[in-house]
Design an enzyme around this catalytic site. Structure first.
Site, mmCIF file in Angstrom:
data_model
loop_
_atom_site.group_PDB
_atom_site.id
_atom_site.type_symbol
_atom_site.label_atom_id
_atom_site.label_comp_id
_atom_site.label_asym_id
_atom_site.label_seq_id
_atom_site.Cartn_x
_atom_site.Cartn_y
_atom_site.Cartn_z
ATOM 1 N N CYS A 256 0.835 -1.205 0.000
ATOM 2 C CA CYS A 256 0.000 0.000 0.000
ATOM 3 C C CYS A 256 0.869 1.253 0.000
ATOM 4 O O CYS A 256 1.348 1.679 1.055
ATOM 5 C CB CYS A 256 -0.941 0.001 1.207
ATOM 6 S SG CYS A 256 -2.000 1.448 1.246
ATOM 7 N N CYS B 196 -0.488 4.146 2.080
ATOM 8 C CA CYS B 196 -0.313 3.998 3.536
ATOM 9 C C CYS B 196 1.153 4.210 3.924
ATOM 10 O O CYS B 196 1.445 4.861 4.918
ATOM 11 C CB CYS B 196 -0.719 2.606 4.003
ATOM 12 S SG CYS B 196 -2.180 1.959 3.265
ATOM 13 N N ASP B 197 2.081 3.620 3.169
ATOM 14 C CA ASP B 197 3.479 3.532 3.606
ATOM 15 C C ASP B 197 4.462 4.431 2.860
ATOM 16 O O ASP B 197 5.605 4.584 3.289
ATOM 17 C CB ASP B 197 3.961 2.080 3.470
ATOM 18 C CG ASP B 197 3.114 1.121 4.287
ATOM 19 O OD1 ASP B 197 2.534 1.566 5.289
ATOM 20 O OD2 ASP B 197 3.024 -0.068 3.918
#
Ligand SMILES: Cc1cc2nc3c(=O)[nH]c(=O)nc-3n(C[C@H](O)[C@H](O)[C@H](O)COP(=O)(O)OP(=O)(O)OC[C@H]3O[C@@H](n4cnc5c(N)ncnc54)[C@H](O)[C@@H]3O)c2cc1C
Length: 302
Positions: A131, A134-135
């Site tokens: 992701c 997200c990261d």
């Protein structure tokens, strides 16, 4: 209590199905292990009508709020099984709860595929990510690799150009992303596209340090990277169904134009189905269709 319907999933498909079912006056339970689904992992959505550009998390919150305003809660739990008992369905969750219903709407979406090479599992959350949204920021000022050649990978590459020093895009065959994304990638000085390469392994000590790739001609390369983003597609979330409804060769639930599955009373919508267009607007539309047909079905099958 036996609900009119149980909606499993709270991505755009499930949240829209819940909205329509609630507005039709049906009794329902909505069960999901996360709110927003893949939308919550999408930085910005630029193709949802009515919003020129909207962060995925925000669109998810708006959808959730809309059903909350109607008095509909979401049970935060993981569905582990569904069984048919006579003309009713029993949905069981990881915490041992049971929900009985006359119909079911499955809107469980899909999850990211793994590449299945040495080092992938070992370095998950220690440099290997599925992701970017997200990261991505965790990899600021590093060199990273993105594995995959379709739209999800292309979006990941473009997002990473905001943080990373260098982005390698490792494509097994040829770049299959939409032309507009491919053009942006090709014109970015930070991106190197390596087409015709497969990943052999990911190595490091505590965190990822390198990805090893090989061309069809056998040429090997080792790229020193601090992160590997795997973006090679998705598999539908259907494990809990244990073969209850018919699926295609990709494991997607086969539905008709009313979102009906092979089992009377069970409906499915969104990315978990064989509808080829995997998009927020399509999932939402299918969720609406499913709930409307559930209403019609319940009116005629007492
Ligand atoms: C990085 C990325 C970027 C994207 N960008 C866009 C974009 O710009 N525009 C666009 O239109 N689309 C985009 N998409 C695609 C879009 O997000 C999906 O098509 C859409 O979210 C599918 O909706 P869904 O409701 O079918 O499934 P999902 O969004 O996958 O939601 C599934 C829901 O089911 C729940 N669930 C799954 N299994 C269980 C279980 N066993 N028990 C309980 N709950 C369960 C999940 O928690 C979740 O709530 C993007 C996707 C990704 C990954």
């Amino acid at each position: 209590m036996t609900f009119d319907t149980v909606v499993i999933g709270a991505g755009p498909a499930g949240l829209t199905a819940a909205l329509y079912a609630k507005r039709k006056g049906l009794t329902l339970a909505v069960i999901a292990d996360s709110i927003g689904g893949q939308m919550s992992k999408t930085a910005n959505i630029e193709n949802y009508p009515g919003h020129e550009i909207i962060p995925g998390k925000q669109l998810a919150l708006i959808m959730q709020e809309q059903i909350k305003q109607l008095g509909q809660d979401i049970v935060m739990d993981r569905v582990t099984g569904v069984e048919r008992i006579g003309n009713r369905f029993r949905t069981t969750t990881a915490t041992g709860k049971h929900f009985d219903s006359r119909t079911l709407i499955i809107a469980t979406g899909a999850h990211w595929r793994e590449i299945g090479v040495p080092g992938e599992k070992e370095f998950k959350n220690r440099g290997v990510s599925y992701c970017t949204t997200c990261d991505g920021p965790l990899f600021a000022d590093m060199d990273v690799a993105v594995v995959g050649g379709a739209n999800a990978a292309a979006e990941s590459v473009l997002e990473m150009t905001h943080y990373a020093t260098k982005v390698y895009m490792i494509v097994r065959s040829t770049l299959k992303a939409d032309q507009i994304l491919a053009d942006r990638i090709m014109s970015s000085p930070k991106v190197t596209v390596l087409q015709g390469y497969t990943v052999e392994k990911i190595t490091g000590t505590d965190f990822v340090e390198a990805i090893h790739i090989r061309s069809k001609a056998g040429e090997q390369k080792t790229l020193q990277v601090g992160g590997v983003f795997v973006e090679i597609g998705q598999d539908p979330n259907t494990d809990f169904l244990k073969g209850l409804v018919k699926t295609n060769d990709k494991g997607e639930i086969i539905i008709d134009e009313y979102c009906r599955t092979s089992v009377q009373g069970i409906y499915a919508c969104g990315d978990v189905t064989d509808v080829p267009q995997k998009q927020v607007i399509v999932a939402a539309g299918e969720g609406a269709k499913a709930a409307m047909d559930v209403y019609t079905y319940l009116s005629t099958h007492r």
